[in-house]
Design a protein around this motif. Structure first.
Motif, mmCIF file in Angstrom:
data_model
loop_
_atom_site.group_PDB
_atom_site.id
_atom_site.type_symbol
_atom_site.label_atom_id
_atom_site.label_comp_id
_atom_site.label_asym_id
_atom_site.label_seq_id
_atom_site.Cartn_x
_atom_site.Cartn_y
_atom_site.Cartn_z
ATOM 1 N N GLY A 127 -62.876 57.627 26.462
ATOM 2 C CA GLY A 127 -62.858 58.247 25.906
ATOM 3 C C GLY A 127 -62.777 57.638 24.064
ATOM 4 O O GLY A 127 -63.685 56.400 24.321
ATOM 5 N N THR A 128 -62.152 58.232 22.817
ATOM 6 C CA THR A 128 -62.327 57.679 21.973
ATOM 7 C C THR A 128 -61.733 56.314 21.926
ATOM 8 O O THR A 128 -60.895 56.161 22.123
ATOM 9 C CB THR A 128 -61.873 58.770 21.052
ATOM 10 O OG1 THR A 128 -62.403 59.777 20.972
ATOM 11 C CG2 THR A 128 -62.300 58.378 19.610
ATOM 12 N N VAL A 129 -62.898 56.079 21.358
ATOM 13 C CA VAL A 129 -62.675 53.806 20.658
ATOM 14 C C VAL A 129 -61.419 53.815 19.596
ATOM 15 O O VAL A 129 -61.902 54.544 18.982
ATOM 16 C CB VAL A 129 -63.710 53.186 21.065
ATOM 17 C CG1 VAL A 129 -62.614 51.532 20.745
ATOM 18 C CG2 VAL A 129 -64.373 53.228 22.246
ATOM 19 N N PRO A 130 -59.985 53.752 19.913
ATOM 20 C CA PRO A 130 -59.978 54.012 18.287
ATOM 21 C C PRO A 130 -60.629 52.924 17.731
ATOM 22 O O PRO A 130 -60.827 51.749 18.198
ATOM 23 C CB PRO A 130 -58.138 52.905 18.577
ATOM 24 C CG PRO A 130 -58.199 53.029 20.396
ATOM 25 C CD PRO A 130 -59.770 53.138 20.735
ATOM 26 N N ASP A 131 -60.613 53.231 16.563
ATOM 27 C CA ASP A 131 -60.212 52.220 14.862
ATOM 28 C C ASP A 131 -59.662 50.967 14.414
ATOM 29 O O ASP A 131 -60.421 50.930 13.484
ATOM 30 C CB ASP A 131 -61.816 53.265 14.282
ATOM 31 C CG ASP A 131 -60.300 54.231 13.769
ATOM 32 O OD1 ASP A 131 -59.506 54.153 13.519
ATOM 33 O OD2 ASP A 131 -60.448 54.955 12.542
ATOM 34 N N ARG A 132 -59.236 50.918 15.179
ATOM 35 C CA ARG A 132 -58.462 50.028 14.306
ATOM 36 C C ARG A 132 -57.324 49.459 15.397
ATOM 37 O O ARG A 132 -57.714 49.646 16.338
ATOM 38 C CB ARG A 132 -57.655 50.563 13.581
ATOM 39 C CG ARG A 132 -56.308 51.842 14.333
ATOM 40 C CD ARG A 132 -55.768 52.455 13.461
ATOM 41 N NE ARG A 132 -56.540 53.494 12.522
ATOM 42 C CZ ARG A 132 -56.810 54.052 11.830
ATOM 43 N NH1 ARG A 132 -55.909 54.250 10.307
ATOM 44 N NH2 ARG A 132 -57.677 55.210 11.022
ATOM 45 N N LEU A 133 -57.301 47.782 14.710
ATOM 46 C CA LEU A 133 -55.981 47.371 16.242
ATOM 47 C C LEU A 133 -54.824 48.269 16.948
ATOM 48 O O LEU A 133 -54.651 48.416 15.911
ATOM 49 C CB LEU A 133 -55.978 46.452 14.607
ATOM 50 C CG LEU A 133 -56.662 44.972 14.956
ATOM 51 C CD1 LEU A 133 -56.152 44.144 13.708
ATOM 52 C CD2 LEU A 133 -57.140 43.733 16.440
ATOM 53 N N PRO B 190 -46.357 49.640 26.404
ATOM 54 C CA PRO B 190 -47.058 51.172 25.394
ATOM 55 C C PRO B 190 -48.364 51.576 24.932
ATOM 56 O O PRO B 190 -48.992 51.977 24.608
ATOM 57 C CB PRO B 190 -46.099 51.837 24.710
ATOM 58 C CG PRO B 190 -44.741 50.695 24.925
ATOM 59 C CD PRO B 190 -44.816 49.481 24.985
ATOM 60 N N ASN B 191 -48.717 50.296 24.306
ATOM 61 C CA ASN B 191 -49.739 50.040 23.303
ATOM 62 C C ASN B 191 -51.202 49.926 24.139
ATOM 63 O O ASN B 191 -52.253 50.198 23.860
ATOM 64 C CB ASN B 191 -50.082 48.945 22.721
ATOM 65 C CG ASN B 191 -48.898 48.937 21.470
ATOM 66 O OD1 ASN B 191 -48.698 50.105 21.436
ATOM 67 N ND2 ASN B 191 -48.333 47.607 20.696
ATOM 68 N N MET B 192 -50.953 49.341 25.635
ATOM 69 C CA MET B 192 -52.050 49.192 27.017
ATOM 70 C C MET B 192 -53.165 49.943 27.066
ATOM 71 O O MET B 192 -54.503 50.150 26.760
ATOM 72 C CB MET B 192 -50.909 47.648 28.095
ATOM 73 C CG MET B 192 -50.787 47.072 28.190
ATOM 74 S SD MET B 192 -51.945 46.053 27.316
ATOM 75 C CE MET B 192 -53.305 45.525 28.133
ATOM 76 N N PRO B 193 -52.821 51.300 27.214
ATOM 77 C CA PRO B 193 -54.003 52.072 27.132
ATOM 78 C C PRO B 193 -55.414 52.110 26.384
ATOM 79 O O PRO B 193 -55.798 52.157 26.295
ATOM 80 C CB PRO B 193 -52.793 54.036 27.327
ATOM 81 C CG PRO B 193 -51.786 53.272 27.904
ATOM 82 C CD PRO B 193 -51.294 52.083 27.436
ATOM 83 N N ARG B 194 -54.556 52.394 24.494
ATOM 84 C CA ARG B 194 -55.075 52.309 23.834
ATOM 85 C C ARG B 194 -56.230 50.961 23.601
ATOM 86 O O ARG B 194 -56.868 50.698 23.233
ATOM 87 C CB ARG B 194 -54.685 52.671 22.888
ATOM 88 C CG ARG B 194 -54.335 53.904 22.506
ATOM 89 C CD ARG B 194 -53.971 54.301 21.080
ATOM 90 N NE ARG B 194 -52.322 53.955 20.897
ATOM 91 C CZ ARG B 194 -52.468 53.084 19.756
ATOM 92 N NH1 ARG B 194 -52.589 53.593 18.606
ATOM 93 N NH2 ARG B 194 -50.844 52.396 19.189
ATOM 94 N N VAL B 195 -55.172 49.404 23.577
ATOM 95 C CA VAL B 195 -55.923 48.834 23.827
ATOM 96 C C VAL B 195 -57.342 47.972 24.630
ATOM 97 O O VAL B 195 -58.061 47.555 24.661
ATOM 98 C CB VAL B 195 -54.705 47.563 24.718
ATOM 99 C CG1 VAL B 195 -55.701 45.888 25.285
ATOM 100 C CG2 VAL B 195 -53.970 46.960 23.344
ATOM 101 N N LEU B 196 -56.396 48.715 26.202
ATOM 102 C CA LEU B 196 -57.276 48.850 27.300
ATOM 103 C C LEU B 196 -58.818 49.693 26.979
ATOM 104 O O LEU B 196 -60.103 49.602 26.794
ATOM 105 C CB LEU B 196 -57.760 49.253 28.301
ATOM 106 C CG LEU B 196 -56.204 48.382 29.172
ATOM 107 C CD1 LEU B 196 -55.833 49.080 30.169
ATOM 108 C CD2 LEU B 196 -56.881 46.745 29.170
ATOM 109 N N ALA B 197 -59.286 51.032 25.842
ATOM 110 C CA ALA B 197 -60.008 51.597 25.723
ATOM 111 C C ALA B 197 -61.197 50.674 24.452
ATOM 112 O O ALA B 197 -61.987 50.845 24.902
ATOM 113 C CB ALA B 197 -59.657 52.624 25.214
ATOM 114 N N ARG B 198 -59.940 50.171 24.037
ATOM 115 C CA ARG B 198 -61.041 48.939 23.091
ATOM 116 C C ARG B 198 -61.392 48.260 23.442
ATOM 117 O O ARG B 198 -62.782 47.533 23.261
ATOM 118 C CB ARG B 198 -59.936 48.697 21.979
ATOM 119 C CG ARG B 198 -59.549 49.633 20.736
ATOM 120 C CD ARG B 198 -58.380 48.004 19.751
ATOM 121 N NE ARG B 198 -59.191 47.400 19.260
ATOM 122 C CZ ARG B 198 -59.599 47.338 17.786
ATOM 123 N NH1 ARG B 198 -60.261 48.782 16.238
ATOM 124 N NH2 ARG B 198 -59.832 46.152 17.373
ATOM 125 N N ALA B 199 -60.815 47.136 24.768
ATOM 126 C CA ALA B 199 -61.222 46.274 25.051
ATOM 127 C C ALA B 199 -62.460 46.419 25.794
ATOM 128 O O ALA B 199 -63.709 45.269 25.559
ATOM 129 C CB ALA B 199 -59.969 45.655 25.935
#
Length: 252
Positions: A6-12, A165-174
Motif C-alpha cells: 500500500g502507501t509507502v511511508p514518507d520518512r525513515l 515491529p518496524n519491519m512491515p513498514r521497512v519492507l513497504a519502503r524497501a
C-alpha cells in the motif's frame, strides 16, 4: 510476514540514535536506520542531517544516487559483497540468520565493517549507518561497535530486536529503495521468513563469536586490519565521560 504493497511511508521508519541502547553511550554520534529516500520528511527526534553516512548496501541494490550525498560524506561499504542477489530456488539451502551474520564478520565483509568502525571513530558526526532495512548488516555493525565499547550484552540484544515491529513498514519502503535485476525476483520479496524478523538468537550468535575471538571484540577488529588506537578513539568519542571503564561489563 507479508510485504506491504500500500502507501509507502514518507520518512525513515527504523531510525534511532544508538545512544538509546545504553546510558553509557553519548547521543548524537551514531544513528542507525533503514535506507533513506529522496523526499523523505526530515526526522525531528534525532540530530539531523548526518554529516557522514555509512552505506552498507551492495551497489546493485541502489535505485538512485544517495539522497544524502549533498549534505554528508557517503562511504560505500558493501558488507555482503554481492550476496544480495536472489539465488534460484534449487540452489538455496536451509537458511540460518545467525550463520549469515557470522559470514559478515570475516573476509570482505569483516574488512568493510572494520572500515566503518574506523570512519565512525574519526569522521564528522552525526554518523548514520544504514543498509536497506537497517536490521541485518546494520545490526551486525552496531552490535560490533557496542561490543567494542563494552556495552552490556542484554542492551545490545535489546537494541537489535527493537527493529522487529518496524519491519512491515521497512519492507513497504524497501520495495522502492532497493533494486534487483528482475522485479519478480525482488531481493526483499524472495527472502526467507526469518530474515523478515529480528530474533534475539541471531544477534546473540554474533556476540558469542566476538567474545570467543582471541582478545574479544577488539581482537576481532584487529584481525580485520583495525588498530588499537582506533578503538581508543571510538571509545573517547562514543562513551559518556561518566560511563564505566570499557571492558568492565563486556558483551560476552
Amino acid at each position: 510476514m507479508s510485504i506491504e504493497t500500500g502507501t509507502v511511508p514518507d520518512r525513515l521508519v527504523n531510525l534511532r540514535d544508538v545512544a538509546t541502547s545504553s546510558d553509557a553511550v553519548r547521543p548524537g554520534v551514531l544513528l542507525r536506520a533503514d535506507a533513506p529516500r529522496a523526499g523523505d520528511v526530515p526526522p525531528s527526534d534525532v540530530v539531523w542531517p548526518p554529516r557522514t553516512v555509512l552505506d552498507l548496501r551492495d551497489p546493485g541494490e541502489q535505485r538512485e544516487p544517495h539522497p544524502l550525498a549533498d549534505v554528508a560524506g557517503v562511504l560505500s561499504l558493501p558488507v555482503l559483497d554481492g550476496a544480495t542477489r536472489v539465488a534460484p530456488a534449487e540452489h538455496r539451502g536451509p537458511f540460518d540468520l545467525g550463520r549469515l551474520y557470522l559470514e559478515m564478520l570475516d573476509g570482505a565483509g569483516g574488512r568493510h565493517l572494520a572500515a566503518g568502525v574506523a570512519a565512525l571513530a574519526t569522521s564528522d558526526a552525526p554518523v548514520l549507518v544504514h543498509c536497506t532495512a537497517g536490521k541485518d548488516r546494520t545490526g551486525v555493525f552496531v552490535a560490533a561497535v557496542l561490543a567494542l565499547l563494552g556495552v552490556e550484552r542484554s542492551a545490545i540484544v535489546a537494541d537489535y530486536v527493537r527493529t522487529g515491529p518496524n519491519m512491515p513498514r521497512v519492507l513497504a519502503r524497501a520495495r522502492h529503495t532497493s533494486r534487483a535485476p528482475d522485479r519478480r525476483s525482488h531481493v526483499v520479496a524472495a527472502l526467507p521468513p526469518e530474515l523478515l524478523t529480528a530474533p534475539a538468537h541471531a544477534i546473540s550468535t554474533v556476540l558469542d563469536a566476538l567474545a570467543a575471538r582471541d582478545g574479544g571484540p577488539a581482537g576481532w577488529f584487529a584481525a580485520q586490519g583495525g588498530v588499537a588506537s582506533t578503538v581508543s578513539s571510538l571509545r573517547a568519542r562514543m562513551l559518556r565521560p561518566s560511563a564505566p571503564a570499557p571492558g568492565a561489563t563486556p558483551a560476552s
